[in-house]
Motif scaffolding. Structure first.
Motif, short mmCIF file in Angstrom:
data_model
loop_
_atom_site.label_atom_id
_atom_site.label_comp_id
_atom_site.label_asym_id
_atom_site.label_seq_id
_atom_site.Cartn_x
_atom_site.Cartn_y
_atom_site.Cartn_z
N PRO A 31 0.58 -1.32 -0.50
CA PRO A 31 0.20 -0.14 0.03
C PRO A 31 0.64 1.09 0.18
O PRO A 31 1.31 1.51 0.87
N ARG A 35 -2.83 5.46 -4.03
CA ARG A 35 -2.50 4.81 -4.82
C ARG A 35 -3.79 3.40 -4.12
O ARG A 35 -4.00 3.40 -3.70
N SER A 36 -3.99 2.76 -5.54
CA SER A 36 -5.01 1.89 -5.10
C SER A 36 -3.76 0.57 -5.18
O SER A 36 -2.58 0.32 -5.70
N TYR A 60 -9.41 3.06 7.44
CA TYR A 60 -8.10 3.34 7.29
C TYR A 60 -7.55 4.19 8.33
O TYR A 60 -8.35 5.34 9.00
N THR A 84 -9.64 -3.91 -5.95
CA THR A 84 -9.27 -2.77 -5.62
C THR A 84 -10.05 -1.61 -4.82
O THR A 84 -11.41 -2.15 -4.71
N VAL A 85 -8.99 -1.18 -3.83
CA VAL A 85 -8.97 -0.25 -2.78
C VAL A 85 -8.71 1.17 -3.74
O VAL A 85 -6.90 0.50 -3.58
N ALA A 86 -8.79 2.20 -3.20
CA ALA A 86 -8.17 3.21 -3.42
C ALA A 86 -6.83 3.53 -1.83
O ALA A 86 -8.31 3.74 -1.10
N VAL A 87 -6.08 4.04 -1.43
CA VAL A 87 -5.32 4.07 -0.93
C VAL A 87 -5.59 5.92 -0.02
O VAL A 87 -4.91 6.67 -1.05
#
Length: 605
Positions: A31, A35-36, A60, A84-87
């Motif tokens: 991570p 970004r993803s 988060y 997919t997950v964005a940080v």
């Protein structure tokens, strides 16, 4: 939620060598903020293995708190589930929890799936610290050993973090059951240079606790010379007051102390050490029959809630002395001091008034007090007393409704279930009581047995010997061939004592198993305290006395079995190996009974 939990100590190092790698869940790439990442989850062998639709709950964190959270659908592909997950830019840590459409979730047996956010190939500052916090404060399954490992990783990656978290770090090292951690702490204490009184005092106390007498004594001398009016000298005077046996001596020492060390004004509120001292002096005056001195000490307390503690203790004292009028007077003062609008209020005074009315057979008068306490706390003691008063006034319907609701919500104690059985069997029913109460109980955790089986240990440990309260030596080596449950407890530990009715029920289910209750970290005359406890609360237990270790502020069995705190249970198999370690009790009798019974059956297989 499980209130009685098992910690797999041997697996800790394996799980945390690389905190981003788990058997069931991975993210790629590592991570990075903004970004993803691709989440890949394989539910085989988990509680979600047979589920047809899965999602992932994502939380988060920044260095202080949870920033936000979301739940995303997982898509199935070749037996695995992905998303997919964005940080977010501000995030330093991700906590992932796969869930089903129902109530099932995979939280990695309470350890969580946690992933630090990286920058330039290195975890961001505070990421591992936040992981330590989550493991140490019951956000996940509380595990002090893992919490310490994560804090060490934070310091390894960012050495400056040691000075920021020194107090917390040293405390975790001191309480660790691992001898190597205590050695590390001693090394740090002996090499740490500081001129600050607070840090010197902290170091002195740790060295004293760890049995480093010479170094601790040297720091004591230094603190007295350099800070003659400082916190260390002040605490020594406070200790002298507490240890004085006669009230006259206590009173003289207290008067001298208040002249030399008047309570400082602090922006954060009253000094807790002074509050404790005023409470102790108030009780000493009450027990000495000096009402004027008691009033004077009570007047020094800044808040009603602090006086409430004294009122409740005084009421209990006079009740034990069989002086009900004085007990009621103090208990009523406590009722008047109780802030009924606060969510953190003590309700001991209400329970004491209800108990005193019960003693006097004025049952109707006691009901409003017990009902109020139970409504606010749902505590087992309040529930039992409330039901006793209802039954005594002939209101079996309300009593039965209350008890059924407690069973349905999993908050009924062993004693409350016995009350319900008594009421149930007074009238004729076609359904046996066992079938009736089984229908009331919440649905059992069908995955508990598998989780416990996967966490079974096989720790070899040498057998030791301890004296019981009758002075007879008990040798664990003589118990080979039997399953043994060691319950570490203390007379001052409320959760320990609250768990005893459930422990008694497990004992009755398994008469072939040996249960030993090891009293540890007692102060004063430990043997007399345990004997007094056994007289006042006659559980059919065999109590062993843990032995203080010479030159150390520690105890033989507590250290030998690497116990982090009480209450704590160690289950030994027929060969004397440790198969389970269990700590904590938050009041759910059914959870304790179910889990400990399951552990025993697994060892019997």
């Amino acid at each position: 939620m499980k209130y009685f939990f098992t910690a797999c100590w041997l697996c800790i190092q394996l799980l945390t060598v690389n905190a981003q790698t788990y058997h069931s869940l991975q993210v790629s790439p590592s991570p990075a903020a903004g970004r993803s990442v691709l989440i890949t989850y394989d539910p085989a062998g988990t509680v979600l293995a047979q589920q047809s639709l899965l999602r992932c709950h994502v939380v988060y964190f920044d260095k202080d708190r949870a920033l936000n959270e979301t739940t995303i659908p997982l898509q199935q592909s070749r037996g695995r589930w992905q998303a997919t997950v964005a940080v977010p830019e501000q995030a330093i840590l991700l906590l992932l929890t796969p869930i089903s459409n129902g109530k099932l979730k995979d939280d990695n047996n309470g350890a969580g799936y946690m992933f630090p956010v990286y920058k330039a190939g290195k975890p961001l500052p505070f990421a591992y610290y936040q992981m330590s916090v989550l493991m140490d404060r019951s956000v996940l399954k509380k595990d002090p050993a893992k919490a310490l490992i994560y804090l060490k990783k934070e310091i390894d990656n960012h050495p400056a973090a040691e000075s920021v978290y020194r107090s917390q770090y040293f405390n975790m090292l001191a309480n660790s059951p691992e001898p190597a951690d205590k050695v590390l702490l001693i090394q740090k204490l002996l090499t740490y240079k500081t001129d600050r009184e607070e840090e010197l005092t902290m170091n002195q106390r740790y060295l004293q606790y760890l049995g480093e007498k010479q170094a601790a004594d040297s720091l004591s001398v230094l603190l007295r010379q350099r800070f003659p009016a400082g916190i260390f000298v002040r605490s020594e005077h406070m200790q002298a007051i507490q240890q004085a046996k006669e009230f006259r001596e206590k009173s003289d020492l207290f008067a001298h102390f208040m002249q030399q060390f008047p309570e400082p004004a602090t922006a954060g509120g009253p000094d807790y050490a002074y509050t404790q001292l005023y409470q102790q002096m108030s009780m000493a005056a009450i027990e000495a029959g000096d009402t004027a001195a008691a009033s004077a000490c009570l007047s020094l307390l800044h808040h009603k809630r602090d006086a409430l503690t004294v009122y409740s203790k005084a009421a209990r004292y006079y009740r034990l002395q069989q002086q009900p009028e004085q007990a009621m007077a103090w208990a009523q003062k406590g009722v008047q001091a109780t802030d009924t609008s606060s969510g953190y209020t003590e309700w001991d005074a209400y329970l004491m008034v209800a108990s005193l009315y019960y003693d006097q057979q004025a049952y109707a008068a006691g009901i409003p007090y017990a009902a109020t306490a139970y409504a606010h706390t749902k505590s087992k003691d309040a529930g039992v007393l409330y039901v006793q008063l209802l039954i005594a006034t002939g209101d079996s319907v309300t009593a039965t409704t209350l008890l059924e609701r407690a069973v349905k919500t999993g908050t009924a104690s062993v004693q409350m279930k016995a009350q319900l059985q008594g009421l149930y069997e007074k009238t004729s029913h076609q359904i046996p009581f066992a079938q009736y109460i089984a229908a009331l109980r919440p649905v059992a955790d069908t995955h508990l047995r598998q989780e416990l089986k996967e966490s079974m240990l096989r720790e070899k440990v040498a057998a030791i010997s301890l004296l019981d309260t009758a002075g007879k030596m008990v040798r664990l080596a003589d118990l080979k061939g039997k399953i043994v449950v060691l319950d570490f407890w203390a007379t001052w530990c409320k959760p320990c004592i609250q768990s005893f009715p459930a422990m008694q029920q497990v004992m009755q289910q398994f008469p072939e198993v040996v249960f030993l209750f090891i009293a540890t970290f007692e102060t004063g005359d430990a043997l007399q305290k345990v004997k007094q406890f056994s007289r006042e609360k006659p559980f059919p237990f065999r109590y062993l006395m843990d032995e203080p270790m010479k030159g150390e502020s520690n105890y033989k069995a507590f250290t030998h079995f690497k116990v982090p705190s009480v209450p704590y249970k160690v289950l030994l198999d027929q060969q004397g190996n440790i198969r389970f370690r269990s700590g904590g009790f938050l009041g759910n009798d059914d959870a304790l009974i179910t889990e400990l019974s399951t552990m025993i059956r697994l060892v019997q297989e």
